[in-house]
Design an enzyme around this catalytic site. Structure first.
Site, PDB file in Angstrom:
ATOM      1  N   LYS A  88       0.837  -1.207   0.000  1.00 52.41           N
ATOM      2  CA  LYS A  88       0.000   0.000   0.000  1.00 52.41           C
ATOM      3  C   LYS A  88       0.866   1.249   0.000  1.00 52.41           C
ATOM      4  CE  LYS A  88      -1.733   1.606   4.077  1.00 52.41           C
ATOM      5  NZ  LYS A  88      -1.483   3.037   4.360  1.00 52.41           N
ATOM      6  N   ASN A  89       1.839   1.297   0.910  1.00 48.01           N
ATOM      7  CA  ASN A  89       2.593   2.543   1.084  1.00 48.01           C
ATOM      8  C   ASN A  89       3.643   2.773  -0.004  1.00 48.01           C
ATOM      9  OD1 ASN A  89       0.998   3.147   3.214  1.00 48.01           O
ATOM     10  ND2 ASN A  89       2.494   2.620   4.797  1.00 48.01           N
TER      11      ASN A  89
ATOM     12  N   CYS B 207      -5.390  12.458  12.827  1.00 51.51           N
ATOM     13  CA  CYS B 207      -6.073  11.181  12.651  1.00 51.51           C
ATOM     14  C   CYS B 207      -5.949  10.388  13.935  1.00 51.51           C
ATOM     15  CB  CYS B 207      -5.532  10.421  11.444  1.00 51.51           C
ATOM     16  SG  CYS B 207      -3.980   9.614  11.729  1.00 51.51           S
TER      17      CYS B 207
ATOM     18  N   ARG C  12      -0.173  14.390  13.298  1.00 50.44           N
ATOM     19  CA  ARG C  12       0.371  14.227  11.955  1.00 50.44           C
ATOM     20  C   ARG C  12       0.388  15.486  11.095  1.00 50.44           C
ATOM     21  NH1 ARG C  12      -1.561   8.552   9.573  1.00 50.44           N
ATOM     22  NH2 ARG C  12       0.393   8.781   8.443  1.00 50.44           N
TER      23      ARG C  12
ATOM     24  N   ASP D  75       4.278   0.534  12.072  1.00 48.13           N
ATOM     25  CA  ASP D  75       3.136  -0.129  11.439  1.00 48.13           C
ATOM     26  C   ASP D  75       3.016  -1.602  11.824  1.00 48.13           C
ATOM     27  OD1 ASP D  75       2.500   2.246  10.247  1.00 48.13           O
ATOM     28  OD2 ASP D  75       3.284   1.732   8.275  1.00 48.13           O
TER      29      ASP D  75
ATOM     30  N   ARG E  47      -9.032  -0.442   4.385  1.00 48.06           N
ATOM     31  CA  ARG E  47      -8.224   0.645   3.819  1.00 48.06           C
ATOM     32  C   ARG E  47      -6.854   0.131   3.388  1.00 48.06           C
ATOM     33  NH1 ARG E  47      -6.944   5.338   7.399  1.00 48.06           N
ATOM     34  NH2 ARG E  47      -5.515   5.462   5.656  1.00 48.06           N
TER      35      ARG E  47
HETATM   36  N1  EPU Z   1       5.838  14.661  11.116  1.00 50.39           N
HETATM   37  C1  EPU Z   1       5.740  15.980  11.477  1.00 50.39           C
HETATM   38  N2  EPU Z   1       5.692  16.908  10.476  1.00 50.39           N
HETATM   39  C2  EPU Z   1       5.720  16.577   9.162  1.00 50.39           C
HETATM   40  C3  EPU Z   1       5.826  15.221   8.803  1.00 50.39           C
HETATM   41  C4  EPU Z   1       5.870  14.274   9.809  1.00 50.39           C
HETATM   42  O1  EPU Z   1       5.689  16.322  12.649  1.00 50.39           O
HETATM   43  O2  EPU Z   1       5.667  17.488   8.306  1.00 50.39           O
HETATM   44  C5  EPU Z   1       5.894  13.627  12.173  1.00 50.39           C
HETATM   45  C6  EPU Z   1       4.650  12.740  12.207  1.00 50.39           C
HETATM   46  O3  EPU Z   1       3.597  13.358  12.903  1.00 50.39           O
HETATM   47  C7  EPU Z   1       5.192  11.504  12.877  1.00 50.39           C
HETATM   48  C8  EPU Z   1       6.625  11.413  12.322  1.00 50.39           C
HETATM   49  O4  EPU Z   1       6.936  12.725  11.885  1.00 50.39           O
HETATM   50  O5  EPU Z   1       5.224  11.685  14.247  1.00 50.39           O
HETATM   51  C9  EPU Z   1       6.803  10.455  11.157  1.00 50.39           C
HETATM   52  O6  EPU Z   1       5.771  10.655  10.207  1.00 50.39           O
HETATM   53  P1  EPU Z   1       5.918  10.356   8.663  1.00 50.39           P
HETATM   54  O7  EPU Z   1       5.820  11.646   7.929  1.00 50.39           O
HETATM   55  O8  EPU Z   1       7.093   9.499   8.404  1.00 50.39           O
HETATM   56  O9  EPU Z   1       4.586   9.510   8.391  1.00 50.39           O
HETATM   57  P2  EPU Z   1       3.756   9.518   7.056  1.00 50.39           P
HETATM   58  O10 EPU Z   1       4.669   9.732   5.935  1.00 50.39           O
HETATM   59  O11 EPU Z   1       2.574  10.394   7.207  1.00 50.39           O
HETATM   60  C10 EPU Z   1       4.013   6.972   6.517  1.00 50.39           C
HETATM   61  C11 EPU Z   1       3.101   5.814   6.304  1.00 50.39           C
HETATM   62  C12 EPU Z   1       2.486   5.408   7.644  1.00 50.39           C
HETATM   63  C13 EPU Z   1       3.616   5.039   8.590  1.00 50.39           C
HETATM   64  C14 EPU Z   1       4.590   6.220   8.730  1.00 50.39           C
HETATM   65  C15 EPU Z   1       5.788   5.913   9.582  1.00 50.39           C
HETATM   66  C16 EPU Z   1       2.332   6.142   4.037  1.00 50.39           C
HETATM   67  C17 EPU Z   1       1.223   6.479   3.120  1.00 50.39           C
HETATM   68  N3  EPU Z   1       2.062   6.182   5.349  1.00 50.39           N
HETATM   69  O12 EPU Z   1       3.209   8.013   7.039  1.00 50.39           O
HETATM   70  O13 EPU Z   1       1.679   4.272   7.386  1.00 50.39           O
HETATM   71  O14 EPU Z   1       3.102   4.721   9.853  1.00 50.39           O
HETATM   72  O15 EPU Z   1       5.053   6.609   7.419  1.00 50.39           O
HETATM   73  O16 EPU Z   1       6.481   4.827   9.084  1.00 50.39           O
HETATM   74  O17 EPU Z   1       3.424   5.802   3.608  1.00 50.39           O
HETATM   75  C18 EPU Z   1      -0.050   2.722   7.827  1.00 50.39           C
HETATM   76  O18 EPU Z   1       0.217   2.179   6.736  1.00 50.39           O
HETATM   77  O19 EPU Z   1      -0.801   2.178   8.678  1.00 50.39           O
HETATM   78  C19 EPU Z   1       0.544   4.023   8.146  1.00 50.39           C
HETATM   79  C20 EPU Z   1       0.046   4.827   9.064  1.00 50.39           C
END
Ligand code: EPU
Length: 420
Positions: free
Chosen positions: A22-23, A117, A122, A309, A401
């Site tokens: 998915k990711n 969420c 996030r 995850d 999802r």
């Molecule tokens: N963060 C910030 N500011 C930002 C970006 C991130 O504070 O601008 C924080 C987030 O709040 C979090 C940390 O940094 O505390 C890491 O977040 P990240 O940006 O890496 O998460 P993401 O890119 O939104 C992806 C996956 C998630 C997975 C996370 C961590 C996708 C579509 N989603 O989310 O997947 O948990 O990386 O590995 O790739 C899932 O599949 O169940 C899922 C939630």
């Protein structure tokens, strides 16, 4: 609303085919927006977030069909509306991945700001800051990020971006934006997840010049134009990890086709320490488990550490293993929503801030529980598979999802599980 009815206590035997990730599929679909030539993605999982992403890009004027063989052909030559509306973004935060490619190819993008969420607040300020450093003008108005290039500019500008924390979708947005930017972009503190590598490999097939993907420093030399490509989405390491935990919990012997040991290092180490047998077989992994396992303490970190995850699913395993252990969640501030539901099944867990203390119990007993987010749902399914009697998992739209036919795959290897 769909629910899952599980009658626990059946060991799992047979073979499961792990779907595309998915990711990885979500950023790959967005990468197709970077070119006017057709892109073919293969091994795209059939799950709700992918359907939402397809809806999002079709809404922009893109042609995209998910064929029965799992491939998606994307034609973004007539993309007319570089926008991601709130109605779609609110159901899937990964919609923010449209921002980088739209801005890079069209010089403008309007993307709804994703809200918080279930697992945390996030924010996406790192995405905004990075793209601003590349020359984009971005304002947040009426809940939307409105991004455009300054008067007279047609391309983003390569630069050095060092994010305050490691961000997966942030790194992906910068990779896609930098691929078409002018000059060199260096991403420091970049995410190293296999999904980043998958996206980078797809972009390279499209003509992008990228080095260092899979490390914390990625260098991108921007090109003027990207082309179509044919790309196979990498196998889903989290789906594979979820099935590993399910077999570990119920006992049994299952081959996971397409599962990759090299993407699951931290999870495999903990499973082996718990007493699970895992071996590489031709094209996949074989997992065997018998008897009660030994609980394992762990802490989630960015790749290659233990994935957030997989935290909920491994916790479901700890709950019925021997000993008292701690589970520390360092990535998201609120990712323990499954704990109270596991407690309803008989688990002994105490939360103190980022740490959950788990004291293994000999058995769980079936109950009605509620899914609160995607991976929490998976942990409740695993717990239901080992609990005595009937477990009903409510609100499984969360599970839909992110998992491709989870209950059908489980049923095929001997689980007593049905959708009601
Ligand atoms: N963060 C910030 N500011 C930002 C970006 C991130 O504070 O601008 C924080 C987030 O709040 C979090 C940390 O940094 O505390 C890491 O977040 P990240 O940006 O890496 O998460 P993401 O890119 O939104 C992806 C996956 C998630 C997975 C996370 C961590 C996708 C579509 N989603 O989310 O997947 O948990 O990386 O590995 O790739 C899932 O599949 O169940 C899922 C939630």
């Amino acid at each position: 609303m769909d629910k899952l009815l599980i009658r626990g206590g059946h060991p799992l035997h047979g073979e499961v085919t792990i779907s595309g990730a998915k990711n990885a599929a979500l950023p790959d679909l967005c990468a197709a927006l970077l070119t006017a030539e057709p892109v073919v993605l293969r091994n795209v999982p059939r799950l709700q977030d992918v359907a939402t992403m397809l809806q999002l890009i079709r809404n922009m004027g893109v042609e995209a069909e998910h064929a029965s063989d799992g491939s998606v052909r994307i034609d973004a030559s007539r993309l007319s509306t570089p926008e991601a509306p709130y109605e779609l973004v609110k159901t899937m935060r990964a919609s923010v991945l449209a921002l980088g490619p739209l801005l890079a190819r069209f010089g403008e993008a309007t993307v709804s700001l994703p809200g918080g969420c279930a697992i945390g607040s996030r924010p996406v300020e790192q995405h905004i800051k990075g793209l601003q450093a590349m020359g984009a003008q971005i304002v947040v108005e009426h809940g939307y990020m409105i991004a455009r290039l300054p008067e007279g500019r047609t391309r983003l500008q390569g630069t050095r971006i060092t994010t305050d924390m490691v961000t997966v979708t942030g790194t992906e947005n910068f990779l896609m934006a930098a691929a078409l930017a002018e000059g060199e972009t260096v991403l420091e503190n970049a995410a190293m997840e296999p999904e980043i590598v998958d996206l980078a490999e797809m972009l390279i097939k499209m003509g992008a010049r990228i080095e260092g993907h899979g490390t914390s420093r990625i260098t991108i030399q921007g090109v003027e134009r990207l082309h179509g490509c044919d790309h196979q989405v990498v196998a889903d390491r989290i789906e594979a990890g979820t099935f590993l935990c399910a077999v570990a919990a119920t006992g049994g012997d299952v081959v996971l086709r397409h599962a990759r040991a090299d993407h699951l290092g931290a999870v495999l180490d903990k499973l082996r320490d718990a007493g699970v047998q895992i071996e590489a077989v031709e094209g996949g992994l074989r997992v065997k488990s018998a008897g009660r396992l030994k609980g394992q303490s762990f802490r989630t970190t960015e790749y290659p550490g233990f994935p957030t995850d997989m935290q909920a699913q491994f916790m479901a395993l700890n709950v019925i293993s021997r000993g008292a252990v701690s589970v520390t969640e360092t990535i998201f501030e609120n990712r323990f929503m499954h704990v109270n539901e596991l407690v309803r099944l008989g688990a002994k867990i105490q939360i103190d801030g980022k740490v959950a203390m788990v004291e293994g119990v000999e058995r769980l007993s079936g109950a009605t529980v509620m899914a609160t987010d995607l991976r929490a749902s998976a942990s409740l399914v695993i717990a239901g598979l080992v609990a005595t009697g009937e477990t009903v998992v409510d609100r499984i739209y969360h599970l839909d999802r992110g998992y491709d036919c989870m209950e059908a795959k489980l049923r095929a290897i001997g689980a007593d599980i049905e959708r009601i």
